[in-house]
Write an enzyme that holds these catalytic residues in place. Sequence first.
Site, PDB file in Angstrom:
ATOM      1  N   HIS A  17       3.959  -6.187   5.997  1.00 26.82           N
ATOM      2  CA  HIS A  17       3.604  -4.854   5.488  1.00 26.82           C
ATOM      3  C   HIS A  17       3.958  -3.779   6.509  1.00 26.82           C
ATOM      4  O   HIS A  17       4.527  -2.740   6.176  1.00 26.82           O
ATOM      5  CB  HIS A  17       2.084  -4.744   5.256  1.00 26.82           C
ATOM      6  CG  HIS A  17       1.524  -5.603   4.169  1.00 26.82           C
ATOM      7  ND1 HIS A  17       0.439  -6.436   4.358  1.00 26.82           N
ATOM      8  CD2 HIS A  17       1.880  -5.742   2.875  1.00 26.82           C
ATOM      9  CE1 HIS A  17       0.152  -7.044   3.221  1.00 26.82           C
ATOM     10  NE2 HIS A  17       1.010  -6.644   2.302  1.00 26.82           N
ATOM     11  N   LYS A  41     -10.983  -8.309  -8.396  1.00 32.15           N
ATOM     12  CA  LYS A  41     -10.344  -9.299  -7.518  1.00 32.15           C
ATOM     13  C   LYS A  41     -11.228  -9.520  -6.296  1.00 32.15           C
ATOM     14  O   LYS A  41     -11.632  -8.541  -5.648  1.00 32.15           O
ATOM     15  CB  LYS A  41      -8.974  -8.736  -7.108  1.00 32.15           C
ATOM     16  CG  LYS A  41      -7.980  -9.760  -6.619  1.00 32.15           C
ATOM     17  CD  LYS A  41      -6.604  -9.121  -6.504  1.00 32.15           C
ATOM     18  CE  LYS A  41      -5.716  -9.858  -5.529  1.00 32.15           C
ATOM     19  NZ  LYS A  41      -4.441  -9.171  -5.322  1.00 32.15           N
ATOM     20  N   ARG A  90      10.671  -9.573  -0.835  1.00 31.93           N
ATOM     21  CA  ARG A  90      10.808 -10.710   0.078  1.00 31.93           C
ATOM     22  C   ARG A  90      11.873 -11.676  -0.397  1.00 31.93           C
ATOM     23  O   ARG A  90      12.685 -12.163   0.368  1.00 31.93           O
ATOM     24  CB  ARG A  90       9.465 -11.458   0.185  1.00 31.93           C
ATOM     25  CG  ARG A  90       8.433 -10.686   0.946  1.00 31.93           C
ATOM     26  CD  ARG A  90       7.077 -11.303   0.792  1.00 31.93           C
ATOM     27  NE  ARG A  90       6.637 -11.252  -0.597  1.00 31.93           N
ATOM     28  CZ  ARG A  90       5.407 -11.447  -1.004  1.00 31.93           C
ATOM     29  NH1 ARG A  90       4.475 -11.752  -0.134  1.00 31.93           N
ATOM     30  NH2 ARG A  90       5.088 -11.358  -2.269  1.00 31.93           N
ATOM     31  N   SER A 127      -0.355 -12.012   2.421  1.00 33.94           N
ATOM     32  CA  SER A 127      -1.744 -11.988   2.904  1.00 33.94           C
ATOM     33  C   SER A 127      -2.467 -13.263   2.479  1.00 33.94           C
ATOM     34  O   SER A 127      -3.262 -13.821   3.244  1.00 33.94           O
ATOM     35  CB  SER A 127      -2.485 -10.774   2.326  1.00 33.94           C
ATOM     36  OG  SER A 127      -1.883  -9.584   2.752  1.00 33.94           O
TER      37      SER A 127
HETATM   38  O1  PNS Z   1      -0.518  -6.122  -2.571  1.00 29.72           O
HETATM   39  P1  PNS Z   1      -0.441  -6.303  -4.067  1.00 29.72           P
HETATM   40  O2  PNS Z   1      -1.773  -6.765  -4.610  1.00 29.72           O
HETATM   41  O3  PNS Z   1       0.693  -7.175  -4.482  1.00 29.72           O
HETATM   42  O4  PNS Z   1      -0.146  -4.841  -4.682  1.00 29.72           O
HETATM   43  C1  PNS Z   1      -0.001  -4.643  -6.068  1.00 29.72           C
HETATM   44  C2  PNS Z   1      -0.163  -3.157  -6.434  1.00 29.72           C
HETATM   45  C3  PNS Z   1      -1.455  -2.597  -5.921  1.00 29.72           C
HETATM   46  C4  PNS Z   1       0.991  -2.371  -5.864  1.00 29.72           C
HETATM   47  C5  PNS Z   1      -0.097  -3.081  -7.993  1.00 29.72           C
HETATM   48  O5  PNS Z   1      -0.949  -4.044  -8.543  1.00 29.72           O
HETATM   49  C6  PNS Z   1      -0.499  -1.717  -8.543  1.00 29.72           C
HETATM   50  O6  PNS Z   1       0.250  -0.773  -8.435  1.00 29.72           O
HETATM   51  N1  PNS Z   1      -1.727  -1.643  -9.103  1.00 29.72           N
HETATM   52  C7  PNS Z   1      -2.302  -0.415  -9.591  1.00 29.72           C
HETATM   53  C8  PNS Z   1      -2.505  -0.455 -11.098  1.00 29.72           C
HETATM   54  C9  PNS Z   1      -1.239  -0.051 -11.815  1.00 29.72           C
HETATM   55  O7  PNS Z   1      -0.702   1.023 -11.623  1.00 29.72           O
HETATM   56  N2  PNS Z   1      -0.761  -0.964 -12.681  1.00 29.72           N
HETATM   57  C10 PNS Z   1       0.443  -0.776 -13.440  1.00 29.72           C
HETATM   58  C11 PNS Z   1       1.652  -1.237 -12.633  1.00 29.72           C
HETATM   59  S1  PNS Z   1       3.128  -0.968 -13.551  1.00 29.72           S
END
Ligand code: PNS
Length: 161
Positions: A17, A41, A90, A127
């Site tokens: 990150h 979560k 990645r 993570s």
């Molecule tokens: O570290 P992560 O958990 O892989 O991050 C995922 C994240 C937070 C970037 C993604 O789940 C997100 O943007 N969530 C917010 C809700 C949202 O906007 N959902 C629609 C995505 S198209």
Amino acid sequence: MRRAVCPGSFDPVTLGHLDIVGRASAIYDEVTVAVLINKKKSSLFTVDERIAMLREVTADYGNVVVSSFHGLLVDWCRANDVPVIVKGLRAISDFDYELQMAQMNHGLAGVETLFMTTNPLFSFLSSSLVKEVATYGGDVQHLVPAPVLERLQARLSEQTG
Ligand code: PNS
């Protein structure tokens, strides 16, 4: 001012990150690291703890700020006048879901997504994997910043009693 956001769960922040955040900070005037508040979560660290660790490890970057959000990322982007999401890719396995999210976010609000290829040193890193390896006593000191390693070990030893 050119602004971008690096969103994620950051439970906890890894060197992967940090690599993306640092590289984004060289391209944009201001980068916000935005921690998703997701009550559904379960997480090892609270949102406040994750924010504190992120602030500590990004302190040397003068143009990085750390914040949190809930709901849709694009709503946060609109409210904060941030037109670009920066994500690390990645491996090809990341691509399908990231492509869907990028296209959805663009369709919803015209927010762009910039994909950065992850430093190969961290291309296997997540993570979840760090937590799993650390839980069973594996060495993760080359995968997370030093202050995170300390807190990770402390949290895991609290949990095992
Ligand atoms: O570290 P992560 O958990 O892989 O991050 C995922 C994240 C937070 C970037 C993604 O789940 C997100 O943007 N969530 C917010 C809700 C949202 O906007 N959902 C629609 C995505 S198209």
